[in-house]
Enzyme design. Structure first.
Site, PDB file in Angstrom:
ATOM      1  N   HIS A  21      -4.230   1.262  11.192  1.00 10.99           N
ATOM      2  CA  HIS A  21      -5.458   0.230  11.417  1.00 10.99           C
ATOM      3  C   HIS A  21      -5.995   0.500  12.904  1.00 10.99           C
ATOM      4  O   HIS A  21      -6.263  -0.579  13.651  1.00 10.99           O
ATOM      5  CB  HIS A  21      -5.098  -1.251  11.242  1.00 10.99           C
ATOM      6  CG  HIS A  21      -4.708  -1.592   9.810  1.00 10.99           C
ATOM      7  ND1 HIS A  21      -4.025  -2.607   9.751  1.00 10.99           N
ATOM      8  CD2 HIS A  21      -4.698  -1.165   8.710  1.00 10.99           C
ATOM      9  CE1 HIS A  21      -3.541  -2.743   8.513  1.00 10.99           C
ATOM     10  NE2 HIS A  21      -4.285  -1.710   7.789  1.00 10.99           N
ATOM     11  N   GLU A  56       0.750  -1.295  -0.059  1.00  9.56           N
ATOM     12  CA  GLU A  56      -0.026  -0.166   0.087  1.00  9.56           C
ATOM     13  C   GLU A  56       0.938   1.323  -0.046  1.00  9.56           C
ATOM     14  O   GLU A  56       0.299   2.246   0.404  1.00  9.56           O
ATOM     15  CB  GLU A  56      -0.995  -0.093   1.245  1.00  9.56           C
ATOM     16  CG  GLU A  56      -1.916  -1.072   1.084  1.00  9.56           C
ATOM     17  CD  GLU A  56      -3.052  -0.909   2.323  1.00  9.56           C
ATOM     18  OE1 GLU A  56      -4.260  -0.855   1.951  1.00  9.56           O
ATOM     19  OE2 GLU A  56      -2.614  -1.294   3.397  1.00  9.56           O
ATOM     20  N   HIS A 116      -0.228   5.424   7.523  1.00 15.89           N
ATOM     21  CA  HIS A 116      -1.318   4.500   7.494  1.00 15.89           C
ATOM     22  C   HIS A 116      -1.532   3.609   8.455  1.00 15.89           C
ATOM     23  O   HIS A 116      -0.506   2.829   8.728  1.00 15.89           O
ATOM     24  CB  HIS A 116      -1.422   4.012   6.268  1.00 15.89           C
ATOM     25  CG  HIS A 116      -2.351   2.852   5.843  1.00 15.89           C
ATOM     26  ND1 HIS A 116      -3.629   2.818   6.107  1.00 15.89           N
ATOM     27  CD2 HIS A 116      -2.259   1.433   5.574  1.00 15.89           C
ATOM     28  CE1 HIS A 116      -4.488   2.076   5.860  1.00 15.89           C
ATOM     29  NE2 HIS A 116      -3.554   0.906   5.696  1.00 15.89           N
TER      30      HIS A 116
END
Length: 240
Positions: free
Chosen positions: A106, A85, A104
């Protein structure tokens, strides 16, 4: 024969050390686990950025940092595997010259706000950077049915468009992307994004009528680079 884009030259050692620290701090605070990643724009060339090879953030060292162009092509991958990603980073840097660092993650408490109709809004002064809220990226609108990963420049570009000029965007059923003007700023924003999500869920359980931070208050409460906290966070992971 050149196998990749030309290098911008050696990056500042302190910048690399801070990038390593950013990975470890966010792992320490549970914003990143075995997944997620942090990047920073190269100090010698705004069209290059620095990002680790594909590795759990808590394990990243200076030797793992690679240089990429804004197409997210590595200058020299040295046969290492790369983050799938990475296009999140390159596509955001293309359209946001003000952004110097990207995360980025989670972040677990944030994810529910990307799959419900409850707007994600700043609840207290430390999360004022959220401003009027965080938009939600729906990958189905761009890629149809996917594995929900940002595997292509097209998906990265769509995510960057959803982010717009904001500090963060949620990714439905996936996580979030956070941007900042420096590594300390993006680390602080990532930590307080997670904290805001916890507090907002707690407040909603008490009373759905919440007094949120107003846009004007958010503008006045910008903590910048979190200098005092940054020193603490580095001390906690034993980095000077």
């Amino acid at each position: 024969m050149q196998s990749g884009p030309a290098s911008a030259g050696p990056a500042n050692r302190r910048l690399i050390a801070d990038l390593v620290a950013a990975n470890r701090i966010l792992a320490h605070y549970g914003v990143l686990d075995g997944y997620g990643h942090v990047s920073v724009r190269h100090n010698r060339d705004p069209n290059r950025y620095l990002l680790s090879r594909s590795l759990a953030p808590a394990l990243v060292t200076a030797r793992d940092i690679l240089e990429y162009d804004l197409e997210s092509a590595p200058v020299n991958a040295k046969a290492h595997s790369l983050y799938l990603e990475r296009f999140i980073h390159g596509e955001i840097y293309k359209v946001r010259p003000d952004v110097q660092a990207v995360v980025h993650n989670h972040s677990p408490s944030v994810i529910p706000f990307g799959v419900t109709t409850v707007p994600f809004r700043p609840l207290y002064h430390m999360s004022a950077f959220i401003g009027e809220g965080a938009p939600v990226f729906e990958i189905r609108d761009v890629g149809g049915m996917t594995d929900m990963l940002i595997r292509t420049p097209q998906l990265g570009r769509a995510l960057a468009q959803t982010l717009g000029e904001r500090a963060a965007a949620l990714m439905r059923g996936h996580g979030a992307v956070v941007v900042g003007a420096s590594l300390p700023a993006v680390v602080g924003r990532s930590i307080y994004l997670e904290m805001n999500a916890k507090l907002q869920a707690q407040a909603l359980a008490l009373d759905p009528k919440i007094t949120y931070v107003t846009p004007e208050e958010a503008r006045l409460a910008d903590p910048g680079d979190y200098p005092r906290a940054w020193d603490l966070w580095k001390r906690q992971i034993k980095v000077k």
